[in-house]
Design a protein around this motif. Structure first.
Motif, PDB file in Angstrom:
ATOM      1  N   TRP A   1      43.388  32.548  39.793  1.00  0.00           N
ATOM      2  CA  TRP A   1      42.019  32.449  39.285  1.00  0.00           C
ATOM      3  C   TRP A   1      41.924  31.496  38.099  1.00  0.00           C
ATOM      4  O   TRP A   1      40.930  30.777  37.951  1.00  0.00           O
ATOM      5  N   GLU A   2      42.942  31.455  37.257  1.00  0.00           N
ATOM      6  CA  GLU A   2      42.948  30.511  36.129  1.00  0.00           C
ATOM      7  C   GLU A   2      42.950  29.072  36.633  1.00  0.00           C
ATOM      8  O   GLU A   2      42.255  28.214  36.079  1.00  0.00           O
TER       9      GLU A   2
ATOM     10  N   LYS B   1      39.058  45.021  31.184  1.00  0.00           N
ATOM     11  CA  LYS B   1      40.031  45.941  31.784  1.00  0.00           C
ATOM     12  C   LYS B   1      39.476  47.360  31.773  1.00  0.00           C
ATOM     13  O   LYS B   1      38.907  47.794  30.773  1.00  0.00           O
TER      14      LYS B   1
ATOM     15  N   HIS C   1      44.069  42.389  36.894  1.00  0.00           N
ATOM     16  CA  HIS C   1      44.522  41.696  35.689  1.00  0.00           C
ATOM     17  C   HIS C   1      46.002  41.918  35.401  1.00  0.00           C
ATOM     18  O   HIS C   1      46.632  41.116  34.715  1.00  0.00           O
TER      19      HIS C   1
ATOM     20  N   MET D   1      36.867  32.338  32.058  1.00  0.00           N
ATOM     21  CA  MET D   1      37.079  33.700  32.558  1.00  0.00           C
ATOM     22  C   MET D   1      36.872  34.706  31.439  1.00  0.00           C
ATOM     23  O   MET D   1      37.396  34.526  30.340  1.00  0.00           O
TER      24      MET D   1
ATOM     25  N   ILE E   1      37.490  38.740  31.193  1.00  0.00           N
ATOM     26  CA  ILE E   1      38.063  39.883  31.894  1.00  0.00           C
ATOM     27  C   ILE E   1      37.821  41.157  31.097  1.00  0.00           C
ATOM     28  O   ILE E   1      38.093  41.208  29.898  1.00  0.00           O
TER      29      ILE E   1
ATOM     30  N   CYS F   1      39.474  28.271  37.893  1.00  0.00           N
ATOM     31  CA  CYS F   1      38.564  28.038  36.764  1.00  0.00           C
ATOM     32  C   CYS F   1      38.789  26.668  36.140  1.00  0.00           C
ATOM     33  O   CYS F   1      37.834  25.962  35.815  1.00  0.00           O
TER      34      CYS F   1
ATOM     35  N   CYS G   1      46.253  36.466  38.600  1.00  0.00           N
ATOM     36  CA  CYS G   1      45.502  35.870  37.485  1.00  0.00           C
ATOM     37  C   CYS G   1      45.697  34.361  37.425  1.00  0.00           C
ATOM     38  O   CYS G   1      44.748  33.624  37.159  1.00  0.00           O
TER      39      CYS G   1
ATOM     40  N   PHE H   1      39.364  43.350  39.864  1.00  0.00           N
ATOM     41  CA  PHE H   1      40.126  42.184  39.432  1.00  0.00           C
ATOM     42  C   PHE H   1      41.469  42.684  38.901  1.00  0.00           C
ATOM     43  O   PHE H   1      41.513  43.398  37.903  1.00  0.00           O
TER      44      PHE H   1
ATOM     45  N   CYS I   1      36.824  44.260  35.771  1.00  0.00           N
ATOM     46  CA  CYS I   1      35.788  43.307  36.175  1.00  0.00           C
ATOM     47  C   CYS I   1      36.062  41.966  35.501  1.00  0.00           C
ATOM     48  O   CYS I   1      36.551  41.926  34.372  1.00  0.00           O
ATOM     49  N   CYS I   2      35.755  40.892  36.197  1.00  0.00           N
ATOM     50  CA  CYS I   2      35.946  39.554  35.648  1.00  0.00           C
ATOM     51  C   CYS I   2      34.679  38.742  35.933  1.00  0.00           C
ATOM     52  O   CYS I   2      34.175  38.747  37.056  1.00  0.00           O
ATOM     53  N   THR I   3      34.187  38.085  34.902  1.00  0.00           N
ATOM     54  CA  THR I   3      33.031  37.205  35.052  1.00  0.00           C
ATOM     55  C   THR I   3      33.500  35.775  34.850  1.00  0.00           C
ATOM     56  O   THR I   3      34.169  35.475  33.855  1.00  0.00           O
TER      57      THR I   3
END
Length: 162
Positions: free
Chosen positions: A18-19, A33, A9, A29, A31, A22, A15, A7, A42-44
C-alpha cells in the motif's frame, strides 16, 4: 479518497504494497489501529493535492468489539469554494444473530452520530465511508442516518461477505 477497512497494519509486506501504491499515485496514508491489540484497523488514503489535512483523530467506540473510526479534518476546494470537510472511516461490528452484537452496533451508531454532529456544528461537510455491515434498513444504520446523514446511494438488497 479511498477508505479501507480490515487493513492489516501488523503485516509489513501488506503495508509495503500500500505504501508503494500511495507513492506511485500521490496518496498519503492515515492508519487507525483497532484497540485491544487487534492486528487490523481502518486506513484512509488521501490525495493531499485536493484536500489538506488539518487534524487526524482516532475515535474508539470503547466496546468489546474494539472498533474505531479514523477522522480526518481537511480543507479543500469544492465547486471553486474553500470548504471544511470531515472524513470518517469506520468499520462497525457485524450483526451476528446473538444477544450482544445488535445492541453493540446500536451503541456504535449512537457514538458515531455524536461525533459526526459535533463536526457538523463546526460548519463542516461530512463524508462517511466504511463497512457499516448493514443495509439502510438495519436498526443501527437507521439510527445513524436519522436527522444526520443522507445516503449517497441505497442498494436494493444486501450482499455480505461474498
Amino acid at each position: 479518497i479511498i477508505f479501507l477497512q480490515e487493513f492489516w497494519h501488523a503485516n509489513q509486506d501488506y503495508c509495503r504494497i500500500w505504501e508503494e501504491f500511495c507513492s506511485e499515485y500521490g496518496y498519503s496514508m492515515f492508519i487507525g489501529k483497532r484497540t485491544g491489540s487487534k492486528v487490523d484497523g481502518c486506513c484512509t488514503l488521501l490525495n493531499e493535492q485536493k484536500l489538506q489535512v488539518e487534524k487526524v483523530e482516532l475515535f474508539s467506540y470503547d466496546d468489546w468489539g474494539d472498533r474505531i473510526c479514523v477522522v480526518l479534518d481537511c480543507i479543500g476546494s469544492l465547486s471553486g469554494k474553500e470548504k471544511k470537510i470531515s472524513l470518517f472511516n469506520t468499520h462497525l461490528t457485524f450483526p451476528h444473530k446473538n444477544n450482544h452484537d445488535p445492541i453493540m452496533r446500536q451503541h456504535q451508531a449512537r457514538k458515531l452520530k455524536e461525533v459526526i454532529e459535533a463536526s457538523r456544528n463546526q460548519d463542516r461537510t461530512i463524508l462517511l465511508g466504511g463497512d457499516l455491515n448493514g443495509s439502510i434498513n438495519d436498526r443501527a444504520i437507521k439510527a445513524l442516518f436519522k436527522d444526520t446523514l443522507v445516503p449517497h446511494s441505497v442498494e436494493e438488497g444486501w450482499i455480505s461477505h461474498r
